[in-house]
Write a protein that holds these residues in place. Structure first.
Motif, mmCIF file in Angstrom:
data_model
loop_
_atom_site.group_PDB
_atom_site.id
_atom_site.type_symbol
_atom_site.label_atom_id
_atom_site.label_comp_id
_atom_site.label_asym_id
_atom_site.label_seq_id
_atom_site.Cartn_x
_atom_site.Cartn_y
_atom_site.Cartn_z
ATOM 1 N N TYR A 45 0.840 -1.185 0.000
ATOM 2 C CA TYR A 45 0.000 0.000 0.000
ATOM 3 C C TYR A 45 0.883 1.246 0.000
ATOM 4 O O TYR A 45 1.980 1.250 0.565
ATOM 5 C CB TYR A 45 -0.887 0.045 1.250
ATOM 6 C CG TYR A 45 -2.097 -0.861 1.195
ATOM 7 C CD1 TYR A 45 -2.000 -2.196 1.573
ATOM 8 C CD2 TYR A 45 -3.325 -0.378 0.779
ATOM 9 C CE1 TYR A 45 -3.108 -3.033 1.533
ATOM 10 C CE2 TYR A 45 -4.442 -1.207 0.730
ATOM 11 C CZ TYR A 45 -4.322 -2.524 1.108
ATOM 12 O OH TYR A 45 -5.423 -3.353 1.068
ATOM 13 N N TYR A 84 -0.795 -7.065 -5.285
ATOM 14 C CA TYR A 84 -1.043 -8.251 -4.456
ATOM 15 C C TYR A 84 -0.301 -9.459 -5.028
ATOM 16 O O TYR A 84 -0.184 -9.616 -6.249
ATOM 17 C CB TYR A 84 -2.541 -8.550 -4.444
ATOM 18 C CG TYR A 84 -2.899 -9.919 -3.926
ATOM 19 C CD1 TYR A 84 -3.139 -10.986 -4.792
ATOM 20 C CD2 TYR A 84 -2.974 -10.145 -2.560
ATOM 21 C CE1 TYR A 84 -3.451 -12.248 -4.312
ATOM 22 C CE2 TYR A 84 -3.300 -11.404 -2.066
ATOM 23 C CZ TYR A 84 -3.544 -12.443 -2.944
ATOM 24 O OH TYR A 84 -3.852 -13.685 -2.456
ATOM 25 N N SER A 88 -13.467 -3.316 8.495
ATOM 26 C CA SER A 88 -12.359 -3.520 9.431
ATOM 27 C C SER A 88 -11.891 -2.161 9.924
ATOM 28 O O SER A 88 -11.905 -1.183 9.173
ATOM 29 C CB SER A 88 -11.196 -4.250 8.745
ATOM 30 O OG SER A 88 -11.563 -5.548 8.344
ATOM 31 N N GLN A 112 -12.804 -6.563 13.025
ATOM 32 C CA GLN A 112 -13.489 -6.796 11.771
ATOM 33 C C GLN A 112 -14.928 -7.188 12.068
ATOM 34 O O GLN A 112 -15.194 -7.981 12.984
ATOM 35 C CB GLN A 112 -12.842 -7.905 10.938
ATOM 36 C CG GLN A 112 -13.550 -8.063 9.595
ATOM 37 C CD GLN A 112 -13.202 -9.337 8.861
ATOM 38 O OE1 GLN A 112 -12.439 -10.160 9.334
ATOM 39 N NE2 GLN A 112 -13.761 -9.487 7.668
ATOM 40 N N ILE A 153 -13.844 -4.723 2.259
ATOM 41 C CA ILE A 153 -13.160 -5.713 1.439
ATOM 42 C C ILE A 153 -13.792 -5.775 0.060
ATOM 43 O O ILE A 153 -14.998 -5.947 -0.071
ATOM 44 C CB ILE A 153 -13.197 -7.103 2.100
ATOM 45 C CG1 ILE A 153 -12.419 -7.079 3.417
ATOM 46 C CG2 ILE A 153 -12.614 -8.154 1.166
ATOM 47 C CD1 ILE A 153 -12.450 -8.397 4.158
ATOM 48 N N ARG A 185 -10.205 -12.384 -5.986
ATOM 49 C CA ARG A 185 -9.124 -13.321 -5.696
ATOM 50 C C ARG A 185 -8.294 -12.851 -4.506
ATOM 51 O O ARG A 185 -7.903 -13.630 -3.657
ATOM 52 C CB ARG A 185 -8.249 -13.473 -6.928
ATOM 53 C CG ARG A 185 -7.174 -14.534 -6.798
ATOM 54 C CD ARG A 185 -6.363 -14.622 -8.085
ATOM 55 N NE ARG A 185 -5.408 -13.540 -8.175
ATOM 56 C CZ ARG A 185 -4.170 -13.618 -7.701
ATOM 57 N NH1 ARG A 185 -3.767 -14.690 -7.073
ATOM 58 N NH2 ARG A 185 -3.339 -12.599 -7.829
ATOM 59 N N ALA A 186 -8.032 -11.554 -4.479
ATOM 60 C CA ALA A 186 -7.155 -11.037 -3.430
ATOM 61 C C ALA A 186 -7.908 -10.516 -2.215
ATOM 62 O O ALA A 186 -7.302 -10.304 -1.173
ATOM 63 C CB ALA A 186 -6.279 -9.927 -3.993
ATOM 64 N N ASN A 187 -9.238 -10.323 -2.342
ATOM 65 C CA ASN A 187 -9.999 -9.703 -1.246
ATOM 66 C C ASN A 187 -9.262 -8.484 -0.709
ATOM 67 O O ASN A 187 -8.917 -8.392 0.474
ATOM 68 C CB ASN A 187 -10.260 -10.704 -0.121
ATOM 69 C CG ASN A 187 -11.325 -11.706 -0.501
ATOM 70 O OD1 ASN A 187 -12.117 -11.465 -1.410
ATOM 71 N ND2 ASN A 187 -11.342 -12.819 0.170
ATOM 72 N N VAL A 188 -9.014 -7.558 -1.590
ATOM 73 C CA VAL A 188 -8.246 -6.364 -1.246
ATOM 74 C C VAL A 188 -9.036 -5.474 -0.291
ATOM 75 O O VAL A 188 -10.244 -5.273 -0.470
ATOM 76 C CB VAL A 188 -7.908 -5.576 -2.521
ATOM 77 C CG1 VAL A 188 -7.259 -4.233 -2.183
ATOM 78 C CG2 VAL A 188 -6.984 -6.395 -3.414
ATOM 79 N N LEU A 189 -8.359 -4.950 0.720
ATOM 80 C CA LEU A 189 -8.969 -3.975 1.610
ATOM 81 C C LEU A 189 -8.851 -2.588 0.989
ATOM 82 O O LEU A 189 -7.752 -2.156 0.621
ATOM 83 C CB LEU A 189 -8.274 -3.970 2.974
ATOM 84 C CG LEU A 189 -8.889 -4.871 4.045
ATOM 85 C CD1 LEU A 189 -8.756 -6.321 3.664
ATOM 86 C CD2 LEU A 189 -8.267 -4.590 5.397
ATOM 87 N N THR A 190 -9.974 -1.916 0.867
ATOM 88 C CA THR A 190 -10.009 -0.534 0.410
ATOM 89 C C THR A 190 -10.255 0.352 1.611
ATOM 90 O O THR A 190 -11.238 0.179 2.329
ATOM 91 C CB THR A 190 -11.128 -0.333 -0.626
ATOM 92 O OG1 THR A 190 -10.873 -1.160 -1.762
ATOM 93 C CG2 THR A 190 -11.184 1.113 -1.077
ATOM 94 N N PHE A 191 -9.359 1.304 1.825
ATOM 95 C CA PHE A 191 -9.397 2.129 3.029
ATOM 96 C C PHE A 191 -10.046 3.476 2.774
ATOM 97 O O PHE A 191 -9.975 4.035 1.668
ATOM 98 C CB PHE A 191 -7.969 2.373 3.549
ATOM 99 C CG PHE A 191 -7.343 1.183 4.199
ATOM 100 C CD1 PHE A 191 -6.682 0.229 3.451
ATOM 101 C CD2 PHE A 191 -7.415 1.012 5.578
ATOM 102 C CE1 PHE A 191 -6.094 -0.875 4.047
ATOM 103 C CE2 PHE A 191 -6.838 -0.079 6.193
ATOM 104 C CZ PHE A 191 -6.174 -1.034 5.428
ATOM 105 N N GLY A 192 -10.651 4.015 3.839
ATOM 106 C CA GLY A 192 -11.087 5.392 3.834
ATOM 107 C C GLY A 192 -9.914 6.312 4.158
ATOM 108 O O GLY A 192 -8.791 5.859 4.402
#
Lengths: 115, 113
Positions: free
Chosen positions: A37, A50, B33, B48, B94, B98-105
Motif C-alpha cells: 500500500y 497483491y 475492518s 473486523q 473488502i 481473488r485477493a480480497n483487497v482492503l479498500t481504506f477510507g
C-alpha cells in the motif's frame, strides 16, 4: 506468529529511476497473501499490488512489480520510472487466508523522489 | 460509486473522554475492518465486522468497542481516552475477489490532549 519487516525507514531515488523497497515476512501458514500500500501525506492507504503465496509468477501492476522470493520469505516492491508523485510512505502487509479482514503491516518505508 | 467514507476527519478530545468514529463501506460491501495507526508506525488491526457480527479482534483493551448496523455502516467507540490513543483511525471494506483487497477510507485523525 505473523510478522512483516521493512528495514528501510527512508529511501531516496532520482526521478525516472527504478527503486526497490524491501519487505520480509514470517508466517507458518502455507496460504497467505502479500500486499503493498502507498500512503501519501493525506493519510489514505492506496492499494498497489497483491501476491498470493501459491502464485507462480511475480505480480505486476503498471509501474509496480513484486519480486516474490518464497524460500527467502521476501516480497520486495519494485517501482520503475519513478515520478515525483511517488513520494509517500509505502507499507508491506500480509494476511493469512483465514484471517479475512486482518492485515499485518510493516513499519513502512518513506520514499522521496528527487527531481 | 463512493469509496469508504469516514467521519469526522479530525477531532480533538481530552483524557478521560469518549469518542465515536463512523464509517460507511463501499456500497454493497458487508465487511468492515478498523485499524489504528500511531504516528510513525504501520496500521494495527482493531476489529473486523461482517454482517453485523464481530469476526476478529486485535490486541486492544476493552475500552475499544465497535458495532455494525443493518446498512453495514460501522461505529468505533473508545472510552476513557488516553494520550496514547492519539492516532489515525482507518476503516476498510473488502473488495471481493481473488485477493480480497482492503479498500481504506481517508481516516479520522484523533488527538487526545
Amino acid at each position: 506468529a505473523q510478522k512483516i519487516t521493512q528495514t528501510q525507514p527512508g529511501m531516496f531515488v532520482q526521478e525516472k529511476e527504478a527503486v526497490t523497497l524491501d519487505c520480509t515476512y514470517d508466517t507458518s501458514d502455507p496460504s497467505y497473501g502479500l500486499f503493498w500500500y502507498k500512503q501519501p501525506s493525506s493519510g489514505e492507504m492506496i492499494f498497489l499490488i497483491y501476491q498470493g503465496s501459491y502464485d507462480q509468477q511475480n505480480a505486476t501492476e503498471g509501474r509496480y512489480s513484486l519480486n516474490f522470493q518464497k524460500a527467502r520469505k521476501s516480497a520486495n516492491l519494485v517501482i520503475s520510472a519513478s515520478q515525483l508523485g511517488d513520494s509517500a510512505m509505502y507499507f508491506c502487509a500480509m494476511r493469512e487466508v483465514a484471517q479475512g479482514g486482518k492485515l499485518i503491516f510493516g513499519q513502512g518505508t518513506e520514499l522521496s523522489v528527487k527531481p | 460509486d463512493a469509496g469508504v467514507t469516514q467521519s469526522p476527519t479530525h477531532l480533538i478530545k481530552t483524557r478521560g473522554q469518549h469518542v465515536t468514529l463512523r464509517c460507511s463501506p463501499i456500497s454493497g460491501h458487508k465487511s468492515v475492518s478498523w485499524y489504528q495507526q500511531v504516528l510513525g508506525q504501520g496500521p494495527q488491526f482493531i476489529f473486523q465486522y461482517y454482517e453485523k457480527e464481530e469476526r476478529g479482534r486485535g490486541n486492544f483493551p476493552d475500552r475499544f468497542s465497535a458495532r455494525q448496523f443493518p446498512n453495514y455502516s460501522s461505529e468505533l467507540n473508545v472510552n476513557a481516552l488516553l494520550l496514547g490513543d492519539s492516532a489515525l483511525y482507518l476503516c476498510a471494506s473488502i473488495v471481493s475477489g481473488r485477493a480480497n483487497v482492503l479498500t481504506f477510507g481517508a481516516g479520522s485523525r484523533l488527538t487526545v490532549l
